[in-house]
Structure formats: C-alpha cells, structure tokens
Scaffold this motif. Structure first.
Motif, PDB file in Angstrom:
ATOM      1  N   THR A  36      -0.655   5.695 -12.347  1.00 35.46           N
ATOM      2  CA  THR A  36      -1.846   6.049 -11.628  1.00 35.46           C
ATOM      3  C   THR A  36      -2.028   5.222 -10.200  1.00 35.46           C
ATOM      4  O   THR A  36      -2.231   5.874  -9.102  1.00 35.46           O
ATOM      5  N   ILE A  37      -1.889   4.070 -10.477  1.00 32.81           N
ATOM      6  CA  ILE A  37      -1.632   3.268  -9.185  1.00 32.81           C
ATOM      7  C   ILE A  37      -0.721   3.887  -8.029  1.00 32.81           C
ATOM      8  O   ILE A  37      -1.018   3.923  -6.766  1.00 32.81           O
ATOM      9  N   LEU A  38       0.367   4.169  -8.297  1.00 31.48           N
ATOM     10  CA  LEU A  38       1.677   4.436  -7.491  1.00 31.48           C
ATOM     11  C   LEU A  38       1.065   5.781  -6.958  1.00 31.48           C
ATOM     12  O   LEU A  38       1.602   6.388  -5.870  1.00 31.48           O
ATOM     13  N   GLY A  43      -7.577   4.442  -0.079  1.00 35.11           N
ATOM     14  CA  GLY A  43      -8.688   5.483   0.840  1.00 35.11           C
ATOM     15  C   GLY A  43      -8.994   6.714  -0.048  1.00 35.11           C
ATOM     16  O   GLY A  43      -9.838   7.401   0.265  1.00 35.11           O
ATOM     17  N   GLU A  44      -8.094   7.093  -1.042  1.00 31.03           N
ATOM     18  CA  GLU A  44      -8.339   8.107  -1.676  1.00 31.03           C
ATOM     19  C   GLU A  44      -9.639   8.194  -2.712  1.00 31.03           C
ATOM     20  O   GLU A  44     -10.369   9.115  -2.974  1.00 31.03           O
ATOM     21  N   ARG A  45     -10.137   6.930  -3.432  1.00 30.19           N
ATOM     22  CA  ARG A  45     -11.048   6.883  -4.165  1.00 30.19           C
ATOM     23  C   ARG A  45     -12.140   6.354  -3.376  1.00 30.19           C
ATOM     24  O   ARG A  45     -12.369   5.368  -2.845  1.00 30.19           O
ATOM     25  N   LEU A  46     -13.422   7.232  -3.490  1.00 31.46           N
ATOM     26  CA  LEU A  46     -14.583   6.972  -2.689  1.00 31.46           C
ATOM     27  C   LEU A  46     -15.300   5.700  -3.067  1.00 31.46           C
ATOM     28  O   LEU A  46     -15.549   4.917  -1.921  1.00 31.46           O
ATOM     29  N   PHE A  51      -8.136   0.732  -3.383  1.00 32.17           N
ATOM     30  CA  PHE A  51      -7.219   1.021  -4.683  1.00 32.17           C
ATOM     31  C   PHE A  51      -6.287   1.832  -4.270  1.00 32.17           C
ATOM     32  O   PHE A  51      -6.247   2.888  -3.492  1.00 32.17           O
ATOM     33  N   GLY A  52      -5.023   1.667  -4.882  1.00 31.07           N
ATOM     34  CA  GLY A  52      -3.822   2.485  -4.912  1.00 31.07           C
ATOM     35  C   GLY A  52      -2.653   1.757  -4.206  1.00 31.07           C
ATOM     36  O   GLY A  52      -2.591   0.641  -3.992  1.00 31.07           O
ATOM     37  N   CYS A  53      -1.833   2.458  -3.793  1.00 30.96           N
ATOM     38  CA  CYS A  53      -0.505   2.032  -3.267  1.00 30.96           C
ATOM     39  C   CYS A  53      -0.168   2.728  -1.696  1.00 30.96           C
ATOM     40  O   CYS A  53      -0.394   3.670  -1.603  1.00 30.96           O
ATOM     41  N   GLY A  54       0.547   1.739  -0.943  1.00 31.74           N
ATOM     42  CA  GLY A  54       0.538   1.940   0.623  1.00 31.74           C
ATOM     43  C   GLY A  54       1.876   2.944   0.915  1.00 31.74           C
ATOM     44  O   GLY A  54       2.052   3.247   2.034  1.00 31.74           O
TER      45      GLY A  54
END
Length: 127
Positions: A36-38, A43-46, A51-54
C-alpha cells in the motif's frame, strides 16, 4: 511469541468469502501495508497528503541509472517513514529484461519483533 501486535486488518484489495470480509493476519498484514505504501503517490490521500512513496514522481523519467537509484532511495525512505514494524535490509531496483519500461524493485526486510525476513518485488512502470 505472540504476533498479535503485528495487526489484523482487511485484505488489500478487499475480498469477501462466505459473505464476510477476509482478514490479513500478522506478517501478511505487514506485507500488504508495504504494498500500500509503495502503491500510493504522495498527495493522493486527501487527509494525509504526505503518505506514500515518491517513486510515482518518476513515471515519466528516462530509463537510466539515475532513475533506478532514485527509485531505490524513494522506496527505502518511504518504508522507513511509514512502516515502523520492519527494518529495511536492502532495496534494489533493476530493469526488467522482458519489459524495458518496467523496474523491478526488490525490498528485503525483517519484521522487528519476530526477526523473520521477507522479500517483496514491486513492479514499477516508467512512462
């Protein structure tokens, strides 16, 4: 050793079996969390834009050694920041020999409290 602290949650993607939501337990829950992280672009989660991966910033990048190195670094940093249940042992990205626009990102990690080691290969497509 009790693994309950690793968590139990809905599978990703959500699945139904006998009209009940299938649950991911313990180390499978950790693996799905890494995926899920990858899979989530920053910026995808409002409600949690950091959160997330570059790696998703690299979608239109050239297929080069620099891109491969940046992808490995982005994955490592995202997992260190967002998955406290693991130690990232190694992240290695390489070009998929069968598809020139796909990177295969191999993540070797160890679950901190059980010391069990796992690896996960995440395919990432360049534009």
């Amino acid at each position: 050793m009790n693994s309950n602290f690793l968590g139990v949650g809905w599978t990703s993607p959500v699945k139904l079996e006998n009209n009940q939501i299938v649950m991911a337990h313990y180390e499978e829950c950790v693996r799905q969390s890494i995926w899920t992280i990858l899979s989530t672009a920053r910026g995808e989660r409002l409600m949690r834009p950091d959160f997330g991966c570059g790696i998703h910033d690299l979608v239109l990048a050239n297929n080069s050694a620099g891109t491969i190195g940046t992808a490995s670094d982005e994955v490592r940093q995202a997992l260190i920041q967002w998955e406290p249940r693991i130690d990232v042992l190694d992240v290695d990205a390489s070009l998929d020999p069968s598809q020139s626009n796909r990177l295969l990102i191999q993540v070797n990690y160890q679950v901190r409290t059980t010391n069990n080691r796992f690896n996960l290969v995440y395919p990432f497509y360049l534009g």
